[in-house]
Write a protein that holds these residues in place. Structure first.
Motif, PDB file in Angstrom:
ATOM      1  N   TYR B  40     -21.005  13.930  -2.991  1.00 58.54           N
ATOM      2  CA  TYR B  40     -21.595  13.224  -4.720  1.00 58.54           C
ATOM      3  C   TYR B  40     -20.448  12.187  -4.930  1.00 58.54           C
ATOM      4  O   TYR B  40     -19.704  12.320  -4.203  1.00 58.54           O
ATOM      5  N   TYR B  41     -20.340  10.785  -5.318  1.00 59.08           N
ATOM      6  CA  TYR B  41     -18.944  10.149  -5.356  1.00 59.08           C
ATOM      7  C   TYR B  41     -18.666   9.515  -6.711  1.00 59.08           C
ATOM      8  O   TYR B  41     -20.003   9.455  -7.372  1.00 59.08           O
ATOM      9  N   ALA B  42     -17.001   8.989  -7.261  1.00 57.73           N
ATOM     10  CA  ALA B  42     -17.195   9.341  -8.811  1.00 57.73           C
ATOM     11  C   ALA B  42     -16.124   8.505  -8.199  1.00 57.73           C
ATOM     12  O   ALA B  42     -14.814   8.503  -7.665  1.00 57.73           O
ATOM     13  N   GLY B  74     -21.391  -2.083   8.667  1.00 55.57           N
ATOM     14  CA  GLY B  74     -21.184  -0.549   8.373  1.00 55.57           C
ATOM     15  C   GLY B  74     -20.960  -0.333   7.451  1.00 55.57           C
ATOM     16  O   GLY B  74     -21.068  -0.577   6.127  1.00 55.57           O
ATOM     17  N   LEU B  75     -20.770   1.276   7.224  1.00 61.24           N
ATOM     18  CA  LEU B  75     -20.510   1.854   5.380  1.00 61.24           C
ATOM     19  C   LEU B  75     -21.310   2.038   4.987  1.00 61.24           C
ATOM     20  O   LEU B  75     -21.543   0.695   3.358  1.00 61.24           O
ATOM     21  N   ASP B  76     -22.967   1.568   5.604  1.00 62.17           N
ATOM     22  CA  ASP B  76     -23.887   1.544   4.065  1.00 62.17           C
ATOM     23  C   ASP B  76     -23.728   2.871   3.009  1.00 62.17           C
ATOM     24  O   ASP B  76     -23.363   3.495   3.568  1.00 62.17           O
ATOM     25  N   ARG B  77     -24.036   2.414   2.465  1.00 63.58           N
ATOM     26  CA  ARG B  77     -24.256   2.829   1.034  1.00 63.58           C
ATOM     27  C   ARG B  77     -23.002   3.408   0.467  1.00 63.58           C
ATOM     28  O   ARG B  77     -23.344   3.983  -0.062  1.00 63.58           O
ATOM     29  N   HIS B  78     -21.833   2.950   1.113  1.00 59.67           N
ATOM     30  CA  HIS B  78     -20.533   3.084   0.460  1.00 59.67           C
ATOM     31  C   HIS B  78     -19.689   2.210   0.316  1.00 59.67           C
ATOM     32  O   HIS B  78     -18.601   2.534  -0.366  1.00 59.67           O
ATOM     33  N   VAL B  79     -19.849   1.286   0.073  1.00 64.96           N
ATOM     34  CA  VAL B  79     -19.127  -0.128  -0.264  1.00 64.96           C
ATOM     35  C   VAL B  79     -20.163  -0.373  -1.921  1.00 64.96           C
ATOM     36  O   VAL B  79     -21.128  -1.285  -1.805  1.00 64.96           O
ATOM     37  N   ARG B  92     -15.928   6.263  -1.985  1.00 69.01           N
ATOM     38  CA  ARG B  92     -15.376   7.733  -1.545  1.00 69.01           C
ATOM     39  C   ARG B  92     -13.891   7.427  -1.764  1.00 69.01           C
ATOM     40  O   ARG B  92     -13.365   8.816  -1.764  1.00 69.01           O
ATOM     41  N   THR B  93     -13.334   6.710  -1.013  1.00 69.54           N
ATOM     42  CA  THR B  93     -11.367   7.017  -1.899  1.00 69.54           C
ATOM     43  C   THR B  93     -11.514   5.363  -2.647  1.00 69.54           C
ATOM     44  O   THR B  93     -10.188   6.085  -3.337  1.00 69.54           O
ATOM     45  N   VAL B 105      -9.653   1.714  -7.097  1.00 70.04           N
ATOM     46  CA  VAL B 105      -9.322   2.026  -8.528  1.00 70.04           C
ATOM     47  C   VAL B 105      -9.631   3.272  -7.801  1.00 70.04           C
ATOM     48  O   VAL B 105      -9.517   4.064  -7.261  1.00 70.04           O
ATOM     49  N   ARG B 106      -8.828   4.504  -8.679  1.00 70.69           N
ATOM     50  CA  ARG B 106      -9.212   5.790  -8.559  1.00 70.69           C
ATOM     51  C   ARG B 106     -10.842   6.132  -8.523  1.00 70.69           C
ATOM     52  O   ARG B 106     -11.654   6.500  -8.826  1.00 70.69           O
ATOM     53  N   ALA B 107     -10.142   7.361  -7.732  1.00 66.98           N
ATOM     54  CA  ALA B 107     -11.211   7.972  -7.556  1.00 66.98           C
ATOM     55  C   ALA B 107     -11.511   9.820  -7.417  1.00 66.98           C
ATOM     56  O   ALA B 107     -10.082   9.776  -7.559  1.00 66.98           O
ATOM     57  N   TYR B 108     -12.288  10.113  -8.021  1.00 67.80           N
ATOM     58  CA  TYR B 108     -12.386  11.245  -8.086  1.00 67.80           C
ATOM     59  C   TYR B 108     -12.857  12.198  -7.673  1.00 67.80           C
ATOM     60  O   TYR B 108     -14.759  11.853  -7.657  1.00 67.80           O
ATOM     61  N   PRO B 109     -12.914  13.786  -7.640  1.00 67.67           N
ATOM     62  CA  PRO B 109     -13.768  14.319  -6.536  1.00 67.67           C
ATOM     63  C   PRO B 109     -14.341  14.783  -7.466  1.00 67.67           C
ATOM     64  O   PRO B 109     -14.450  15.217  -8.385  1.00 67.67           O
TER      65      PRO B 109
END
Lengths: 207, 121
Positions: B40-42, B74-79, B92-93, B105-109
């Motif tokens: 999960y990412y936010a 690359g980075l499929d489904r992560h951009v 992710r970041t 942008v801020r990433a939240y765990p």
């Protein structure tokens, strides 16, 4: 090669970033020779010259004003095709192609890169940085804005203390007088434009 | 912002299937939550460029740094690509792909506890 300080490439309808030119860039880089381009006098007029956009100008004044677009197109091509990533030692000099258009072209290129980066993934830095590091522009015909202060503003935007090289084009009709033409430049910029930038670019070859 | 981390409940994990996303608001800030594979990412949902809602952008891969005229996907489904002007962010970041150090942008765990999702801020 005593006496040779740079390689001249005549512009055509093949943009400089095209791999057709890469053997020349490779050799120029290997010999530490900058590559220079210059108006052909046939730009936009004869088929073997580079096209100017939109059509063929009728009058010399139109042609002379508009020939900067050929240089803009070639600068954009060099950067976007990744030529300076492929040949990190390459230096290019745009002679008599203008320079006051640089802010717009650099801003447009940087902006487009931010949104279209995936098309040019080989660019590891903003496009403008490749220009500041690898490309030089000669001053003639120097700008003569109605407000003299605008000269310094443009020069600030384009990092003139790094990218401009003095040129006269004498004895052509539109030559620049070395005393008068660049009088509006701040002194520290003038010193670099008149001498230091060329010494750094050509090195021992012109000492 | 205090020194201690806060956990904000943002719903049941089972309500967010793989590939799903949803927007949540934490302390007045719009945040986009993603479920990709096992993770999960936010990220903050406001583009730092002109304020577009990033949660309306497409999620996909992109071209990785490469040699001139070579493409490496690359980075499929992560951009996450901003719907307005196409700026790309790594979910992710939160870092942009074009200027990861300065434009982000801020990433939240995201924590999963007993089947419930929590954002850490």
């Amino acid at each position: 090669m005593p006496g040779f300080v740079q390689v001249h490439i005549p512009l055509s309808n093949r943009l400089l970033g095209d791999r057709h030119h890469y053997p020349i860039f490779e050799a120029a880089e290997r010999h530490a020779l900058p590559v220079a381009v210059h108006p052909n006098a046939i730009d936009g007029i004869f088929r073997t010259g580079p096209s100017t956009a939109g059509g063929t100008p009728s009058y010399y004044a139109e042609w002379h004003t508009g020939l900067t677009q050929v240089f803009q197109a070639n600068l954009i091509s060099l950067v976007c095709q990744g030529v300076f990533e492929r040949f990190p030692g390459l230096r290019v000099i745009m002679t008599e192609g203008g320079f006051a258009w640089l802010p717009d072209v650099l801003w447009r290129m940087d902006k487009n890169w931010r949104g279209l980066r995936d098309e040019l993934p080989w660019l590891t830095r903003p496009p403008s940085e490749y220009v500041f590091d690898h490309v030089r522009f000669t001053t003639q015909p120097f700008i003569e804005p109605a407000k003299r202060a605008h000269v310094a503003q443009i020069c600030d935007m384009i990092q003139a203390d790094r990218v401009l090289l003095f040129s006269t084009d004498y004895p052509h009709w539109d030559f620049n007088d070395p005393v008068r033409a660049l009088a509006a430049l701040p002194p520290h910029v003038k010193e670099r434009v008149f001498a230091r930038n060329a010494l750094e670019l050509y090195g021992e070859r012109i000492r | 912002m205090g020194d201690s981390k806060k956990l904000h409940p943002v719903g049941e994990a089972s309500d967010l299937p793989d590939g799903g996303r949803k927007q949540v608001t934490i302390e007045g800030r719009a945040i986009c939550l993603f479920h990709i594979g096992e993770e999960y990412y936010a990220v903050r949902s406001t583009c730092p460029h002109q304020g577009a809602d990033l949660c309306g952008g497409t999620l996909g891969g992109s071209m990785l740094p490469s040699r001139p005229q070579e493409y490496v996907y690359g980075l499929d489904r992560h951009v996450l690509r901003c719907p307005w002007h196409g700026w790309e962010f790594d979910i992710r970041t939160g870092r942009s792909l074009f200027d990861p150090d300065r434009m982000r942008v801020r990433a939240y765990p995201v924590r999963v506890q007993d089947g419930r999702l929590f954002l850490e801020s």
